[in-house]
Design an enzyme around this catalytic site. Structure first.
Site, PDB file in Angstrom:
ATOM      1  N   TYR A   1       1.048  -1.258  -0.139  1.00 32.93           N
ATOM      2  CA  TYR A   1      -0.475   0.244   0.205  1.00 32.93           C
ATOM      3  C   TYR A   1       0.857   0.779  -0.337  1.00 32.93           C
ATOM      4  CZ  TYR A   1       0.959   0.112   5.026  1.00 32.93           C
ATOM      5  OH  TYR A   1       1.545   0.363   6.536  1.00 32.93           O
ATOM      6  N   CYS A   2       0.653   2.241  -0.402  1.00 34.79           N
ATOM      7  CA  CYS A   2       1.126   3.778  -0.089  1.00 34.79           C
ATOM      8  C   CYS A   2      -0.210   4.644  -0.039  1.00 34.79           C
ATOM      9  CB  CYS A   2       1.806   3.522  -1.351  1.00 34.79           C
ATOM     10  SG  CYS A   2       1.263   3.578  -3.458  1.00 34.79           S
ATOM     11  N   THR A   3       0.356   5.906  -0.549  1.00 37.84           N
ATOM     12  CA  THR A   3      -0.957   6.894   0.115  1.00 37.84           C
ATOM     13  C   THR A   3      -1.966   6.866  -1.170  1.00 37.84           C
ATOM     14  OG1 THR A   3       1.097   8.601   0.199  1.00 37.84           O
ATOM     15  CG2 THR A   3      -0.771  10.014  -0.142  1.00 37.84           C
TER      16      THR A   3
ATOM     17  N   ILE B   1      -4.616   4.675   0.739  1.00 34.16           N
ATOM     18  CA  ILE B   1      -4.687   4.882   2.137  1.00 34.16           C
ATOM     19  C   ILE B   1      -5.520   5.598   2.176  1.00 34.16           C
ATOM     20  CG2 ILE B   1      -3.945   5.656   4.417  1.00 34.16           C
ATOM     21  CD1 ILE B   1      -1.236   4.450   3.320  1.00 34.16           C
TER      22      ILE B   1
ATOM     23  N   GLY C   1      -1.890   4.604  -4.724  1.00 34.88           N
ATOM     24  CA  GLY C   1      -2.391   3.721  -4.695  1.00 34.88           C
ATOM     25  C   GLY C   1      -1.008   4.126  -6.229  1.00 34.88           C
TER      26      GLY C   1
END
Length: 462
Positions: free
Chosen positions: A315-317, A344, A319
């Protein structure tokens, strides 16, 4: 904690006049949106709705373009005649982050017309164009942002932008309207929320991994909806990897997530290689993270046989980084690679806090600095010495100096660098812009700049 300089916000009378003018203009005519999805929440209270004019329909049949309608908006009519209305009276602006991986070798041709359109519509922010696609975050009125997104998606290769829309705080709206802020770069040349200020850059990658063989347009991991994410990362056989940087992970992450301890996304491939080289030998795992749950995840990762790669959930901020990272892992032989769709931010928007596995706040690359569940603005501020988030506790440190340094960068900065930062802060407090009033941009300067550019082009063509 040292107090921040006061916010030079709009006066009550000026704000009231501007809102009244906007409301009158909205009542005079309603424009329509293309057909939109039904994912928009209805207003939860009978707050006053103000209609925002949006881009009119083109003549003839038209394929609907996806428009992210975030919190604070509702659709009052379905189908091709859908009208977007803004809930309450708190903001006239929206922030939309978007990206799209695509085969885009002629990306440079889009730069000038896109920049000119943004300047004409007073849309601010930053956009990156590269052979692998487009990535950006822009701020403006819903009408203006819609026009920019439609213009981008007029190219078939860029249709289907992945987008996340967020509301704008009153402070950011004041900055966007040309007013100063407590931020020393709030009204300076780097301000993302400011009229007529947009940067459209040409780069080799829309998100820099440093490996030209990684192509998300060819292969990518499996997207996981926020509602299904908890079950996936709660499975003990799943290795959960946060592909963001250390300063982002420091203020918040998912439970059981591995921290690669990277300073930039470019370090992620090396981290993956190192971990699986350790799996092939009897070396001990890295001790770069003191979180016991993370250490356990790394031990699990390193105990795997080289040809029995684990199931990975990343996951990241928003996508984009984990989409590219998933392509990288697949190229390395991983078979089960999952990543959180919408990142997220989408998770915090959709999943109630009571059901959430997220701990802390999420760092964002705009004036909000961090957000919490429901995308409410978080508690962190930004150190303008290193552009990293700081907490209230950090600002109690003797190494904290507003606009100059924080506990995370104090030791890395020379006294000369700190003195330059103090001078920059004094300029901002005195003039409201970095470098004094001569650095402020105006329509006349923009017009003169364009005239010079056109003259150069004409002379070169002759």
């Amino acid at each position: 904690m040292l107090p921040s300089p006061p916010l030079a916000a709009l006066s009550k009378s000026a704000a009231a006049a501007r809102r009244a003018a906007t409301a009158a203009a909205c009542r005079s005519r309603l424009l329509v949106l293309p057909a939109v999805t039904s994912l928009v929440p209805e207003p939860s209270s009978p707050a006053l709705l103000r209609c925002i004019r949006l881009m009119p329909q083109q003549e003839g049949p038209r394929t609907p373009l996806p428009m992210p309608l975030g919190r604070g908006f509702s659709v009052v009519a379905g189908g091709a005649g859908a009208v977007l209305e803004l809930e309450g009276g708190d903001s006239e602006l929206v922030v939309v982050s978007f990206y799209r991986f695509a085969d885009f070798p002629d990306h440079a041709e889009l730069r000038r017309p896109l920049k000119e359109l943004c300047e004409e519509l007073r849309v601010s922010g930053g956009i990156i164009l590269a052979p692998e696609g487009i990535n950006g975050s822009i701020c403006g009125t819903p009408e203006a942002v819609e026009k920019v997104l439609n213009f981008i998606q007029a190219d078939d290769r860029l249709k289907g932008l992945r987008m996340i829309q967020s509301p704008v705080t009153p402070e950011d709206e004041a900055i966007h309207h040309g007013h100063t802020s407590h931020s020393p770069v709030g009204a300076g040349e780097d301000a993302p929320f400011r009229w007529d200020h947009v940067r459209v850059k040409l780069k080799k990658e829309i998100v820099a991994l440093g490996d030209p063989d990684v192509m998300p347009t060819k292969m990518v991991g499996k997207y996981v909806k926020p509602k299904d994410w908890n079950a996936l990362i709660s499975d003990p056989d799943t290795v959960v990897i946060d592909v963001r940087n250390m300063y982002e992970i420091r203020i918040g992450k998912f439970k059981r997530a591995v921290d690669p301890c990277t300073n930039s996304f470019r370090e992620f491939p090396s981290w993956v290689d190192d971990q699986f080289q350790l799996a092939e030998s009897d070396s001990q795992p890295s001790s770069g993270n003191n979180d016991s749950s993370t250490d356990g995840q790394l031990e699990d990762l390193n105990s795997c046989e080289p040809k029995k790669l684990p199931r990975v959930a990343m996951y990241c901020t928003g996508g984009i980084r984990c989409e590219k990272a998933s392509s990288f892992l697949l190229s390395k032989g991983f078979k089960e690679v999952y990543h959180l769709e919408g990142g997220i931010l989408k998770y915090l928007e959709e999943i109630p806090k009571a059901e959430s596995l997220w701990e802390g706040e999420c760092f964002v690359f705009d004036k909000r600095v961090s957000v919490e569940h429901g995308l409410a603005q978080g508690t962190h501020k930004l150190c303008y010495g290193c552009k990293k988030p700081v907490s209230d506790e950090d600002m109690e440190s003797p190494e904290w100096e507003y606009g100059v340094s924080c506990p995370y960068c104090f030791a890395t900065k020379s006294e000369e660098e700190k003195e330059r930062a103090r001078a920059r802060q004094r300029q901002f407090e005195a003039w409201g812009v970095i470098g004094g009033p001569d650095k402020g941009r105006s329509p006349k300067k923009l017009e003169a700049k364009h005239t010079v550019e056109e003259g150069k082009e004409l002379s070169s063509s002759v």
